[in-house]
Design an enzyme around this catalytic site. Structure first.
Site, PDB file in Angstrom:
ATOM      1  N   ARG A 277       0.742  -1.325  -0.020  1.00 23.79           N
ATOM      2  CA  ARG A 277       0.014   0.169   0.005  1.00 23.79           C
ATOM      3  C   ARG A 277       0.861   1.250   0.018  1.00 23.79           C
ATOM      4  NH1 ARG A 277      -0.386  -3.226   4.199  1.00 23.79           N
ATOM      5  NH2 ARG A 277       0.048  -2.537   6.460  1.00 23.79           N
ATOM      6  N   HIS A 393     -25.558  15.759  -2.440  1.00 18.99           N
ATOM      7  CA  HIS A 393     -26.786  15.275  -2.863  1.00 18.99           C
ATOM      8  C   HIS A 393     -27.195  13.970  -2.360  1.00 18.99           C
ATOM      9  CE1 HIS A 393     -27.493  19.281  -4.780  1.00 18.99           C
ATOM     10  NE2 HIS A 393     -26.229  19.114  -4.934  1.00 18.99           N
TER      11      HIS A 393
END
Ligand code: F6P
Length: 553
Positions: A277, A393
């Site tokens: 990672r 939203h």
């Protein structure tokens, strides 16, 4: 196992610094950001730090000078600086795997000296970067051709986890810096649908596959790479000679690469001291380098290095990764925050949170300390997020009026990308107006009195009231350049480091991914033959039986 002694530390929650923070938290109580700002007109300015191109405003955090002082005392008491210095020195701080942790060496300048087991690793790092540079120059210029003599138009990176998320995220971020004549696609999932879709519309003669795997044993990657090889040879009606012109490998495992049928001359190496990672600025970044070119890749590495140096040398009062790490510890321990949301106001950062999920959750999703004892405190949070303004939203309702404490990072840029269609440039101010408005709304909310004064009927006032006091950090930069991307990633890498150090966990192993892999290997033959189903638990056995029936077996 490592000869590195166990930490021998007293448990974090028994330190006097932890107790002092707990007491301070009780005294801090429900103080509101409205009050904190009213009491100190300079708060915005005083609680802003700068590193490189990043301006980091943490004034909308639920902290005061005393909180920060106590958190820094905790960092001092838990040996953050000592562990950091040990990491930079190349000591084997990944104790359960007995490995050094030296992603910082991947972006060190050519003349730096960083030793692992007495050997300076920097020349090898630059030798690989030079080899990657020469190769990507050849692909970008069309000098490197496929088996039939055609130039490469599509690069398909096959890898998973750290061998996918970094380059996939960064390619997305730096699209406007990329050669638009070369398409880069990413395949990770062992679900055949992923490769199936990536291959749509491709001319095999113009396709280069990059097989990216640190270990070169990961079942998803090897399976997809075999399937890609079969597709290529079928499409080209060629024998295995064609593989050399269409497959390269990125790995630490030369034997595995050669067993797969890729010439080790076409292998770009990295080392076991690079965690998966933490690897996208190693050879794992080859697809990105092909897309953006070696110079801009170097600019990105220099951005990483700038923040590395800041982390290594800046006093804790000014050290941004230390500050961000400490804030996360504060909320996890004393506000019971379970998650951390990252909200970039750049559509190019659409894969940023997915990247951070592995960086943070694979690193700090641990429940035993470095001595193997269960921890009695929160460790890594659930990390999530999507680019603004879309989330506004969707889930921002919960951020504004829900019951949970969710610290948020807002990341925005003053400039839109350079090649944005001129007609779209005006939209940038609208985007950024939302960026600033959201942190304001989250911090200060809207009181019931303010709502009532607007003439809202009394029964609706509670519904339209915004409590506010939701903590946010705002990170603002000029533009999302390769260097700024490097700076941002290094910032989060080191933030994760600081937290792991305080929590006294090994942030660099990932044993938690192993059990599922072992069980999948056992279950796969049962799906095919049904044999061994009786050894499964009753839930899994019934599900497997249903699956086999649905498949007509
Ligand atoms: O299984 C988890 C993991 O080991 C990650 O840590 C790593 O990034 C990913 O799998 C891929 O591993 P590799 O690069 O060896 O294929």
């Amino acid at each position: 196992m490592s000869e590195t002694p166990a930490s021998g530390r007293i448990p974090l929650d028994r330190t006097p610094q932890w107790a002092a923070l707990g007491k301070h938290r009780a005294e801090f109580g429900e103080q509101h950001l409205r009050e904190l700002f009213a009491a100190d007109p300079e708060r915005g300015k005083r609680y802003t730090l700068r590193v490189g191109d990043l301006q980091v405003d943490y004034s909308k955090q639920l902290v005061n000078d005393r909180t920060l002082e106590l958190l820094r005392e905790l960092a001092a008491a838990t040996g953050v600086a000592e562990l950091r210095d040990a990491m930079f020195r190349g000591e084997k701080i990944n104790i359960t795997e007995d490995r050094a942790v030296l992603h910082t060496a991947l972006r060190a300048p050519r003349e730096a000296v960083i030793e692992v087991d007495g050997e300076n690793v920097v020349p090898a790092v630059h030798a690989v970067l030079d080899k990657m540079g020469a190769f990507s120059d050849r692909v970008r210029s069309g000098e490197w051709t496929g088996h039939t003599g055609k130039r490469i138009r599509t690069v398909v990176n096959i890898g998973i986890g750290g061998s996918d998320l970094g380059p996939a995220m960064a390619y997305e971020v730096l699209r406007s810096y990329s050669d638009r004549g070369i398409d880069v696609r990413f395949v990770s999932n062992v679900d055949g649908a992923d490769l199936h879709e990536a291959l749509q519309g491709l001319d095999a003669a113009e396709t280069l596959f990059i097989v990216a795997s640190k270990t070169f044993t990961t079942i998803e990657t090897i399976t997809n790479a075999e399937s890609a090889k079969a597709w290529l040879l079928t499409e080209l009606r060629a024998d295995t000679d064609a593989v050399a012109k269409h497959f390269v490998a990125l790995s630490t495992n030369a034997q595995g690469v050669s067993d797969f049928g890729i010439d080790v001359a076409n292998m770009f190496e990295f080392w076991d001291w690079v965690g998966g990672r933490y690897s996208y600025d190693s050879a794992i970044g080859l697809s990105l380098m092909i897309a953006i070119g070696r110079e801009q890749f170097r600019e990105m590495l220099d951005g990483f290095h700038l923040v590395d140096e800041h982390f290594r040398t800046a006093p804790f009062e000014q050290n941004v990764p230390v500050l961000l790490g400490l804030l996360g510890v504060w909320y996890g321990a004393f506000f019971d925050a379970q998650s951390h949301v990252v909200l970039p106001y750049s559509h190019y950062l659409s894969k940023f949170a997915a990247y951070l999920q592995q960086l943070d959750m694979e690193s700090n999703g641990k429940s035993v300390d470095r001595d193997g004892n269960p921890v009695g405190w929160q460790t890594g949070p659930v990390v999530w997020g999507t680019p603004g303004t879309n989330g506004q939203h969707a889930y921002y309702q919960l951020l504004h009026q829900g019951t949970k404490v969710i610290p948020a990072d807002f990341i925005g840029f003053a400039e839109p990308v350079a090649d944005l269609l001129p007609g779209l440039v005006a939209q940038h101010d609208l985007l950024m107006a939302n960026f600033f408005a959201q942190t304001q709304a989250l911090a200060f909310g809207k009181t019931a009195e303010e709502v009532a004064a607007e003439g809202v009927p009394a029964e609706l006032v509670p519904h339209k009231t915004f409590r506010g006091n939701h903590p946010t950090t705002t990170i603002l930069a000029g533009e999302l350049s390769p260097s700024v991307l490097g700076q941002l990633i290094a910032l989060y890498e080191h933030k994760v480091f600081v937290q792991g150090a305080i929590w006294n966990i090994d942030s660099f192993d990932q044993w938690g991914v192993e059990l599922g892999k072992v069980l999948a290997k056992r279950i796969e033959p049962v799906l095919l033959t049904g044999e061994g189903a009786e050894a499964l638990d009753s839930s899994t056995a019934a599900l497997v039986a249903e699956y086999r029936a649905l498949r007509g077996r």
